[in-house]
Design a protein around this motif. Structure first.
Motif, PDB file in Angstrom:
ATOM      1  N   GLY A  23      64.355  23.591 -56.279  1.00  0.00           N
ATOM      2  CA  GLY A  23      63.617  22.335 -56.193  1.00  0.00           C
ATOM      3  C   GLY A  23      63.839  21.459 -57.405  1.00  0.00           C
ATOM      4  N   VAL A  24      64.115  22.088 -58.542  1.00  0.00           N
ATOM      5  CA  VAL A  24      64.364  21.358 -59.784  1.00  0.00           C
ATOM      6  C   VAL A  24      65.848  21.072 -59.973  1.00  0.00           C
ATOM      7  N   ASN A  25      66.684  22.074 -59.668  1.00  0.00           N
ATOM      8  CA  ASN A  25      68.129  21.961 -59.884  1.00  0.00           C
ATOM      9  C   ASN A  25      68.870  22.540 -58.677  1.00  0.00           C
ATOM     10  N   PRO A  26      69.421  21.677 -57.814  1.00  0.00           N
ATOM     11  CA  PRO A  26      70.099  22.167 -56.612  1.00  0.00           C
ATOM     12  C   PRO A  26      71.320  23.036 -56.896  1.00  0.00           C
ATOM     13  N   HIS A  47      71.754  24.819 -49.343  1.00  0.00           N
ATOM     14  CA  HIS A  47      71.184  23.942 -50.362  1.00  0.00           C
ATOM     15  C   HIS A  47      72.151  23.795 -51.541  1.00  0.00           C
ATOM     16  N   VAL A  48      72.658  24.914 -52.009  1.00  0.00           N
ATOM     17  CA  VAL A  48      73.567  24.908 -53.155  1.00  0.00           C
ATOM     18  C   VAL A  48      74.901  24.250 -52.776  1.00  0.00           C
ATOM     19  N   GLU A  49      75.379  24.532 -51.587  1.00  0.00           N
ATOM     20  CA  GLU A  49      76.667  23.963 -51.175  1.00  0.00           C
ATOM     21  C   GLU A  49      76.582  22.458 -50.940  1.00  0.00           C
ATOM     22  N   VAL A  50      75.454  21.983 -50.463  1.00  0.00           N
ATOM     23  CA  VAL A  50      75.259  20.547 -50.231  1.00  0.00           C
ATOM     24  C   VAL A  50      75.231  19.784 -51.556  1.00  0.00           C
ATOM     25  N   ALA A  51      74.809  20.436 -52.616  1.00  0.00           N
ATOM     26  CA  ALA A  51      74.707  19.771 -53.924  1.00  0.00           C
ATOM     27  C   ALA A  51      76.064  19.287 -54.426  1.00  0.00           C
ATOM     28  N   ASP A  52      77.147  19.817 -53.888  1.00  0.00           N
ATOM     29  CA  ASP A  52      78.494  19.395 -54.289  1.00  0.00           C
ATOM     30  C   ASP A  52      79.039  18.235 -53.452  1.00  0.00           C
ATOM     31  N   ARG A  53      78.311  17.812 -52.462  1.00  0.00           N
ATOM     32  CA  ARG A  53      78.783  16.717 -51.600  1.00  0.00           C
ATOM     33  C   ARG A  53      78.588  15.365 -52.278  1.00  0.00           C
ATOM     34  N   ASP A  54      79.300  14.390 -51.766  1.00  0.00           N
ATOM     35  CA  ASP A  54      79.168  13.023 -52.264  1.00  0.00           C
ATOM     36  C   ASP A  54      77.938  12.357 -51.653  1.00  0.00           C
ATOM     37  N   GLU A  55      77.489  11.297 -52.334  1.00  0.00           N
ATOM     38  CA  GLU A  55      76.389  10.488 -51.797  1.00  0.00           C
ATOM     39  C   GLU A  55      76.903   9.648 -50.658  1.00  0.00           C
ATOM     40  N   PRO A  56      76.148   9.283 -49.686  1.00  0.00           N
ATOM     41  CA  PRO A  56      74.728   9.542 -49.492  1.00  0.00           C
ATOM     42  C   PRO A  56      74.452  10.871 -48.805  1.00  0.00           C
ATOM     43  N   ASP A  57      75.533  11.600 -48.394  1.00  0.00           N
ATOM     44  CA  ASP A  57      75.340  12.872 -47.696  1.00  0.00           C
ATOM     45  C   ASP A  57      74.455  13.831 -48.488  1.00  0.00           C
ATOM     46  N   ARG A  58      74.719  13.943 -49.784  1.00  0.00           N
ATOM     47  CA  ARG A  58      73.981  14.886 -50.615  1.00  0.00           C
ATOM     48  C   ARG A  58      72.478  14.615 -50.544  1.00  0.00           C
ATOM     49  N   SER A  59      72.076  13.393 -50.786  1.00  0.00           N
ATOM     50  CA  SER A  59      70.641  13.052 -50.799  1.00  0.00           C
ATOM     51  C   SER A  59      69.989  13.285 -49.445  1.00  0.00           C
ATOM     52  N   ILE A  60      70.680  12.862 -48.397  1.00  0.00           N
ATOM     53  CA  ILE A  60      70.120  13.011 -47.050  1.00  0.00           C
ATOM     54  C   ILE A  60      69.955  14.490 -46.703  1.00  0.00           C
TER      55      ILE A  60
END
Length: 180
Positions: A112-115, A30-43
């Motif tokens: 849930g509030v801050n990835p 979850h934390v590592e995905v938060a650093d990805r670019d969109e749209p990957d991050r949201s998905i």
């Protein structure tokens, strides 16, 4: 009746730990995905949040509650368990496990509030806390009073240091790979 209750207790311990192990691993992702670019991050965050919610509320919490029902039920059926020193220590480890579960709930709410509420390395270390508790309880229950508390404590600290060392080594190797 005692053996049936004991079997159910063991089954729900296994599913509880499985849920805890996987949940803390999902927190790392979850934390590592938060650093990805969109749209990957949201998905990916949407999928991880769904997986976390299902795991936490359909497997982990129910397993915790059922473990806490069948464990005391065993004591009701066999009250002599409370006269054994190893059982007192086991109950202390269960208290630690419940604090770990509660902290997992805190992490769940914060992510849930801050990835990016936590660092992935910290969550990797937190993932190993469950391992330490599991190893401690299994050895305690199997060996009971046949191992000295001193050696048990030294072994537990040693295992903790070893797990932290390997986590740090993995982090360093991963950072080197990402730089190259």
């Amino acid at each position: 009746m005692y053996d049936i209750v004991k079997a159910l207790h063991i089954i729900f311990i296994v599913t509880w730990f499985a849920g805890l192990f996987y949940m803390f691993r999902l927190y790392v992702y979850h934390v590592e995905v938060a650093d990805r670019d969109e749209p990957d991050r949201s998905i990916l965050l949407t999928q991880l949040r769904l997986m976390e919610k299902r795991l936490w509320y359909i497997i982990t919490w129910p397993s915790c509650i059922l473990t806490l029902i069948f464990g005391p039920w065993m004591i009701v059926l066999n009250p002599d368990l409370l006269t054994q020193p190893w059982m007192h220590l086991k109950l202390l480890f269960i208290a630690f496990l419940l604090m770990y579960q509660w902290y997992g709930q805190v992490i769940y709410k914060r992510l849930g509030v801050n990835p990016k509420a936590f660092k992935s390395f910290y969550l990797r270390l937190m993932n190993e806390v469950g391992t330490l508790i599991l190893v401690s309880v299994v050895f305690l229950v199997v060996l009971k009073d046949s191992v000295s508390w001193i050696w048990g404590s030294v072994g537990l600290v040693g295992l903790g240091v070893l797990l932290a060392f390997f986590a740090k080594m993995y982090k360093n190797r991963r950072e080197k790979r990402e730089k190259s």
